[in-house]
Every structure is written in structure tokens, then in C-alpha cells.
Design a protein around this motif. Structure first.
Motif, PDB file in Angstrom:
ATOM      1  N   ASP A 353     -14.995  25.487 -24.287  1.00  0.00           N
ATOM      2  CA  ASP A 353     -15.445  25.372 -25.668  1.00  0.00           C
ATOM      3  C   ASP A 353     -14.257  25.327 -26.636  1.00  0.00           C
ATOM      4  O   ASP A 353     -13.143  25.740 -26.322  1.00  0.00           O
ATOM      5  CB  ASP A 353     -16.391  26.527 -26.020  1.00  0.00           C
ATOM      6  N   GLU A 354     -14.509  24.832 -27.851  1.00  0.00           N
ATOM      7  CA  GLU A 354     -13.457  24.616 -28.833  1.00  0.00           C
ATOM      8  C   GLU A 354     -12.821  25.922 -29.299  1.00  0.00           C
ATOM      9  O   GLU A 354     -11.628  25.967 -29.600  1.00  0.00           O
ATOM     10  CB  GLU A 354     -14.011  23.847 -30.034  1.00  0.00           C
ATOM     11  N   TYR A 355     -13.609  26.971 -29.369  1.00  0.00           N
ATOM     12  CA  TYR A 355     -13.061  28.271 -29.791  1.00  0.00           C
ATOM     13  C   TYR A 355     -11.974  28.706 -28.818  1.00  0.00           C
ATOM     14  O   TYR A 355     -10.872  29.105 -29.220  1.00  0.00           O
ATOM     15  CB  TYR A 355     -14.175  29.321 -29.861  1.00  0.00           C
ATOM     16  N   THR A 356     -12.275  28.622 -27.519  1.00  0.00           N
ATOM     17  CA  THR A 356     -11.306  29.041 -26.494  1.00  0.00           C
ATOM     18  C   THR A 356     -10.097  28.128 -26.488  1.00  0.00           C
ATOM     19  O   THR A 356      -8.952  28.587 -26.365  1.00  0.00           O
ATOM     20  CB  THR A 356     -11.979  29.032 -25.104  1.00  0.00           C
ATOM     21  N   LEU A 357     -10.333  26.825 -26.658  1.00  0.00           N
ATOM     22  CA  LEU A 357      -9.215  25.883 -26.731  1.00  0.00           C
ATOM     23  C   LEU A 357      -8.325  26.194 -27.929  1.00  0.00           C
ATOM     24  O   LEU A 357      -7.088  26.157 -27.833  1.00  0.00           O
ATOM     25  CB  LEU A 357      -9.742  24.453 -26.850  1.00  0.00           C
ATOM     26  N   GLY A 358      -8.941  26.506 -29.059  1.00  0.00           N
ATOM     27  CA  GLY A 358      -8.169  26.844 -30.249  1.00  0.00           C
ATOM     28  C   GLY A 358      -7.318  28.072 -30.029  1.00  0.00           C
ATOM     29  O   GLY A 358      -6.156  28.129 -30.461  1.00  0.00           O
ATOM     30  N   ILE A 376      -5.864  29.150 -16.584  1.00  0.00           N
ATOM     31  CA  ILE A 376      -6.975  28.236 -16.318  1.00  0.00           C
ATOM     32  C   ILE A 376      -7.547  28.458 -14.919  1.00  0.00           C
ATOM     33  O   ILE A 376      -8.778  28.427 -14.721  1.00  0.00           O
ATOM     34  CB  ILE A 376      -6.528  26.770 -16.497  1.00  0.00           C
ATOM     35  N   ASP A 377      -6.674  28.678 -13.942  1.00  0.00           N
ATOM     36  CA  ASP A 377      -7.161  28.984 -12.583  1.00  0.00           C
ATOM     37  C   ASP A 377      -8.033  30.239 -12.605  1.00  0.00           C
ATOM     38  O   ASP A 377      -9.102  30.289 -11.961  1.00  0.00           O
ATOM     39  CB  ASP A 377      -5.978  29.190 -11.629  1.00  0.00           C
ATOM     40  N   TYR A 378      -7.595  31.256 -13.340  1.00  0.00           N
ATOM     41  CA  TYR A 378      -8.364  32.501 -13.442  1.00  0.00           C
ATOM     42  C   TYR A 378      -9.708  32.237 -14.115  1.00  0.00           C
ATOM     43  O   TYR A 378     -10.762  32.708 -13.659  1.00  0.00           O
ATOM     44  CB  TYR A 378      -7.551  33.528 -14.241  1.00  0.00           C
ATOM     45  N   ALA A 383     -15.767  31.899 -14.474  1.00  0.00           N
ATOM     46  CA  ALA A 383     -16.908  31.213 -15.089  1.00  0.00           C
ATOM     47  C   ALA A 383     -18.142  31.307 -14.201  1.00  0.00           C
ATOM     48  O   ALA A 383     -18.065  31.082 -12.990  1.00  0.00           O
ATOM     49  CB  ALA A 383     -16.551  29.757 -15.358  1.00  0.00           C
ATOM     50  N   GLU A 384     -19.292  31.659 -14.825  1.00  0.00           N
ATOM     51  CA  GLU A 384     -20.533  31.780 -14.058  1.00  0.00           C
ATOM     52  C   GLU A 384     -21.079  30.409 -13.676  1.00  0.00           C
ATOM     53  O   GLU A 384     -21.710  30.244 -12.637  1.00  0.00           O
ATOM     54  CB  GLU A 384     -21.593  32.541 -14.857  1.00  0.00           C
ATOM     55  N   ASP A 385     -20.856  29.424 -14.521  1.00  0.00           N
ATOM     56  CA  ASP A 385     -21.315  28.065 -14.228  1.00  0.00           C
ATOM     57  C   ASP A 385     -20.165  27.113 -14.528  1.00  0.00           C
ATOM     58  O   ASP A 385     -19.038  27.400 -14.166  1.00  0.00           O
ATOM     59  CB  ASP A 385     -22.577  27.729 -15.035  1.00  0.00           C
ATOM     60  N   VAL A 389     -15.720  29.951 -21.320  1.00  0.00           N
ATOM     61  CA  VAL A 389     -15.718  30.491 -22.678  1.00  0.00           C
ATOM     62  C   VAL A 389     -14.674  31.601 -22.769  1.00  0.00           C
ATOM     63  O   VAL A 389     -14.031  31.959 -21.779  1.00  0.00           O
ATOM     64  CB  VAL A 389     -17.119  31.024 -23.059  1.00  0.00           C
ATOM     65  N   PHE A 390     -14.525  32.148 -23.969  1.00  0.00           N
ATOM     66  CA  PHE A 390     -13.423  33.062 -24.236  1.00  0.00           C
ATOM     67  C   PHE A 390     -13.413  34.276 -23.297  1.00  0.00           C
ATOM     68  O   PHE A 390     -12.353  34.729 -22.853  1.00  0.00           O
ATOM     69  CB  PHE A 390     -13.489  33.533 -25.693  1.00  0.00           C
ATOM     70  N   ARG A 391     -14.592  34.823 -22.984  1.00  0.00           N
ATOM     71  CA  ARG A 391     -14.634  36.029 -22.160  1.00  0.00           C
ATOM     72  C   ARG A 391     -14.152  35.793 -20.726  1.00  0.00           C
ATOM     73  O   ARG A 391     -13.918  36.750 -19.988  1.00  0.00           O
ATOM     74  CB  ARG A 391     -16.051  36.602 -22.146  1.00  0.00           C
ATOM     75  N   HIS A 392     -13.998  34.533 -20.349  1.00  0.00           N
ATOM     76  CA  HIS A 392     -13.516  34.223 -19.003  1.00  0.00           C
ATOM     77  C   HIS A 392     -11.991  34.239 -18.900  1.00  0.00           C
ATOM     78  O   HIS A 392     -11.440  34.104 -17.804  1.00  0.00           O
ATOM     79  CB  HIS A 392     -14.028  32.845 -18.559  1.00  0.00           C
ATOM     80  N   LEU A 393     -11.317  34.413 -20.030  1.00  0.00           N
ATOM     81  CA  LEU A 393      -9.859  34.482 -20.002  1.00  0.00           C
ATOM     82  C   LEU A 393      -9.404  35.848 -19.499  1.00  0.00           C
ATOM     83  O   LEU A 393     -10.175  36.822 -19.542  1.00  0.00           O
ATOM     84  CB  LEU A 393      -9.291  34.227 -21.406  1.00  0.00           C
ATOM     85  N   PRO A 394      -8.166  35.977 -19.045  1.00  0.00           N
ATOM     86  CA  PRO A 394      -7.661  37.268 -18.564  1.00  0.00           C
ATOM     87  C   PRO A 394      -7.729  38.343 -19.648  1.00  0.00           C
ATOM     88  O   PRO A 394      -7.621  38.047 -20.849  1.00  0.00           O
ATOM     89  CB  PRO A 394      -6.210  36.963 -18.177  1.00  0.00           C
ATOM     90  N   GLU A 395      -7.833  39.589 -19.240  1.00  0.00           N
ATOM     91  CA  GLU A 395      -8.014  40.711 -20.163  1.00  0.00           C
ATOM     92  C   GLU A 395      -6.860  40.829 -21.152  1.00  0.00           C
ATOM     93  O   GLU A 395      -7.074  41.110 -22.336  1.00  0.00           O
ATOM     94  CB  GLU A 395      -8.157  42.008 -19.356  1.00  0.00           C
TER      95      GLU A 395
END
Length: 469
Positions: A353-358, A376-378, A383-385, A389-395
Motif C-alpha cells: 500500500d501507498e502508506y507503507t511505500l511512503g 521486503i523479504d521479512y 503478510a497474511e495474503d 501493509v505497515f504492520r508487516h514491517l519489522p518491529e
């Protein structure tokens, strides 16, 4: 005259020697038949009977009478060896080797050694199997020393990296050494492989060496090889070094700033004389190798500190390529992200999504392109599907969201898109910095330095946002 006791001892010794040789021949897995110089069969072993069906009652008889087609008697006549003679008797097939027996320069007889075709077939299959294994091993070795990347695979726009690619493509066709500099993770080896594949050496080996990963005590023998008995536990016959393996190709010396001062002198000689000397040997060997060196350290500072040889620095620094860090070419991040998504999963329908890309475009990326790929590998794993989205990025990245979320919250209050808000913020910030410096080339260089981008990127952004200073 010999007395009876002496004769008894000699006969006894001769008997023991005969019995010993008789046992040896009977133990051999090949069939053996021996004739004397008159063609009389004097010996066959059990394996000969097993292969040919001929029994021991042939002993003491002329071979040609018992086996009319035998070729061993021809060996008596011409005293020539015969190898791989095919024979078939009834339903038995075998291969025969024949040779004359010469004692003190005189013909004493002939010997026939045979092997069943079943055994020959087994040996042939084993030979083919081992040959195939060797071929596979050679192919694997070739792939180890093969450069995979080309300039077409390097992602970068006109904001600085494209200029570096243009220079690299031009110098690739030369034979000069190249020094590639840049922070860790910017892609120095990728550029080096692309240079190799663009050069006339592309069909030769590409040998990467991390000078920081190999202890100094071992690096010399790895690079230049060693002679037989050069040191304790040295491989018998010696070992070829990586410079010899790289002959007619390219050797990539990564982290050359970590090479020991003494070893630098030997590398300098390779550059000057195109020759190497194995450890423990006196003779030199000619090598035709192009050197591409890389480092994230400031070699000029190391020269001033007497930690890097000045003469070697100038030998390597014929052509210097500086790879800009990712934070100085943020415009490439979007394309890099989609490229990494494509290669990190077999599912090509992944979207981000654009938010995560931004957010990814606003991050400072201390680990550069390598860190972006890891992120990106992480994310594709989390990703569930197919939606990242942002929550899929590392902590650790999620914890750095605050500043970016402030920009987003302001954006949500207006009708503008997130991308527009980011661009407006960037445009305003660039103008703020430009006002602090004179409206000339030096002022632009200072502004670019403060903004932590290249001068070319600054001009591109000024053109993009219609900024006139």
C-alpha cells in the motif's frame, strides 16, 4: 659340490617362493593363462576357468590344439602386446590382453589376461558415472566463479546512480584496475560483476574475495597459493591461489582496506609485473587478471595514517566509482521494492500500500539496498495474503513511525493524496535549505550536502518541483 643339506634348503626356498606366487595369481580377479615358448600351457588360475570355461586339464598341452582360435601363440611369434581383444566362445564373451614373457632378454613364453564382458560393462558404467559426477562438479565450480549480474539489472534513475552506471559501462571495456567505494550494502559487488560481464573477460572466471573475512595469516596463501611442503599440513603438490584460478578473468577484492600492510606490497607487485609467487616457491608465474577492489573505508585517510600503502592506492585508483547510499536516491526505492517483491516470492500478485511505500521512502536506510531487501523479504513472510501493509514491517521500523505518521495525519485532514503531501513537504524543505546558501554552484553543493543527496539529485528535484534559485 653342494652337499645334501644345501640342496634341501634351496629346494625348500624355491618351493615356498613358488607356492607364494601361485597363491598370489590365484587371488587375482582377472583370468590368467601362461604358455611357454613352445606354446605349451603351463598355468591357468581359477578365474580363467570361471570366465572362459577352460579347465585345468589343458595344462601340459599345446594351446593351439586345445583352442584352435587362440591368438596367444601369435604373441610368441611377433612378441607384440595385444590389448582389448574381443573373444567369444559359445555363450561366453570376454576381453583379453596378451603380452610376451621376456627373461634376461630372451623369450620365455606369453601370458593372457582376460576379463568377463559383464565385468567390463560394470567398469564402463562406473566410469561413465564417475565422469558424469566430475562433469557436474566442474559445472558447479564454474557456477561458483561466474558473475551473475549485468548493468540491465541495476535499478537506478537519473538521480545519481544512472550517472555511475554510465561511467562503469564505459570503463568496463578497459583493462585498468577499478576502485569501487561506497557504504556497506550499496551494491559494490553487483557493480563489479556487471563490469566483468560487460568486459572482454566475461567468459573468464569472476573470483570474489572478502579480504576482511580471511585471517591475514591465511590470506596470502589463498591469494597466491603455496608450494609443496611450504608449511606443516600443506597439501601435497601445493595449491593454486585465487589469482591463478582467476587467470584471464577478474578478481574482486572486497574490503581491501582491511588487507595487511605487508600483503599490500605483494599485491602491488602483481599489479606492476602481472606475476605471482606461491608461498614457499622461488619461481614466479605469469597471470592475466583484472583487479576490481572495493571498500567502505576512506583509503586516503588510511594512507595518511600509514595503514594503507600510498603507491598501492594510486595503482588501484586509476578509475574510481562511488556508489551513492540509498538515502541519496530515494526516488529509486519504489522500483527497488517491487523488484524485491518479485524475486522474494513466486506469487507475483503481491501488492504494497501507498502508506507503507511512503514510509519506506522516508526511512534513512543505514544498511542501504541490502537492508531494504531484507525488510521486503521479512514483509512477504509476515503478510497474511498478498497485501503488504505497515504492520508487516519489522518491529524496529514500526517504532520509528511517529514522524511519518504526523505527516500522514495532516494529509488525512485535506483532500490531497499521501504522495502529494510527501512531495509538498519535500519541496518546502528543499527550498528552506536552498535559501541558506548563495545562489551559485558552490551554494548548491552545500545544500545537497546538508540534504544528504547528490548534486545531480538536487537539480532533478528542483526541476521536478519548479524551484528556481
Amino acid at each position: 659340490m653342494k652337499n645334501t643339506f644345501q640342496e634341501h634348503i634351496e629346494v625348500d626356498c624355491s618351493s615356498k617362493k613358488f607356492n607364494w606366487w601361485h597363491a598370489v595369481i590365484n587371488s587375482i580377479n582377472d583370468g590368467i593363462l601362461v604358455i611357454d615358448k613352445k606354446g605349451i600351457v603351463r598355468f591357468i588360475n581359477p578365474e580363467y576357468t570361471k570366465i572362459t570355461g577352460v579347465k585345468s586339464d589343458i595344462i601340459g598341452k599345446p594351446l593351439i590344439e586345445y583352442r584352435p582360435g587362440a591368438q596367444l601363440t601369435n604373441t610368441l611369434k611377433d612378441q607384440q602386446c595385444r590389448v582389448g581383444v574381443y573373444r567369444k566362445e559359445k555363450n561366453r564373451e570376454y576381453m583379453v590382453d596378451m603380452a610376451p614373457i621376456i627373461i634376461e632378454g630372451k623369450l620365455a613364453g606369453a601370458v593372457s589376461v582376460c576379463k568377463s564382458l559383464n565385468e567390463v560393462d560394470k567398469l564402463s558404467k562406473e566410469l561413465r558415472r564417475q565422469t558424469e559426477k566430475l562433469k557436474n562438479l566442474e559445472n558447479r565450480m564454474d557456477s561458483i566463479y561466474e558473475a551473475k549480474y549485468t548493468f540491465e539489472q541495476i535499478i537506478g534513475g537519473d538521480g545519481g546512480l544512472r550517472h555511475v552506471v554510465h561511467i562503469a559501462e564505459k570503463v568496463a571495456e578497459s583493462q585498468f584496475p577499478i576502485l569501487v567505494t561506497g557504504e556497506s550494502g550499496t551494491g559494490k559487488e553487483l557493480f563489479s560483476q556487471a563490469i566483468h560481464n560487460k568486459s572482454e573477460r566475461k567468459h573468464g572466471p569472476f573470483i570474489p574475495v572478502n579480504c576482511a573475512a580471511i585471517p591475514s595469516s591465511l590470506l596470502e596463501s589463498e591469494l597466491f597459493g603455496y608450494g609443496d611442503g611450504a608449511f606443516t599440513n600443506a597439501k601435497k603438490g601445493g595449491k593454486a591461489g585465487l589469482f591463478e584460478i582467476a587467470d584471464n578473468g577478474t578478481i574482486f577484492l572486497d574490503e581491501i582496506g582491511d588487507m595487511s600492510y605487508d600483503l599490500q606490497a605483494k599485491l602491488l607487485r602483481v599489479l606492476q609485473e602481472k606475476k605471482i609467487r606461491r608461498v614457499g616457491e622461488a619461481t614466479e608465474r605469469a597471470v592475466d587478471v583484472r583487479i576490481i577492489a572495493a571498500t567502505h573505508r576512506n583509503l586516503k585517510q588510511l594512507v595518511n595514517k600509514k595503514q594503507f600503502r600510498e603507491d598501492l592506492f594510486y595503482r588501484l585508483n586509476v578509475i574510481q566509482l562511488e556508489i551513492p547510499p540509498l538515502r541519496k536516491r530515494r526516488e529509486d526505492i519504489r522500483e527497488l521494492v517491487y523488484s524485491f517483491i518479485k524475486y522474494s516470492t513466486t506469487n507475483t500478485s503481491y501488492k504494497i500500500d501507498e502508506y507503507t511505500l511512503g514510509f519506506l521512502q522516508s526511512y534513512h536506510w543505514p544498511g542501504n539496498v541490502r537492508e531494504l531487501k531484507n525488510v521486503i523479504d521479512y514483509a512477504t513472510c509476515m503478510a497474511e495474503d498478498t497485501d503488504i501493509v505497515f504492520r508487516h514491517l519489522p518491529e524496529f521500523m514500526i517504532k520509528n513511525e511517529k514522524n511519518f505518521s504526523d505527516i500522514v495525519s495532516k494529509t488525512e485532514k485535506s483532500s490531497r493524496t499521501l504522495q502529494e503531501a510527501i512531495q509538498d513537504k519535500e519541496c518546502a524543505f528543499i527550498q528552506e535549505i536552498l535559501r541558506k546558501y548563495p545562489n551559485n554552484i558552490e551554494g548548491k553543493k552545500k545544500a545537497a550536502e546538508v540534504l544528504d543527496i547528490s548534486l545531480a539529485t538536487l537539480y532533478n528535484k528542483m526541476k521536478k518541483y519548479h524551484i528556481h534559485f
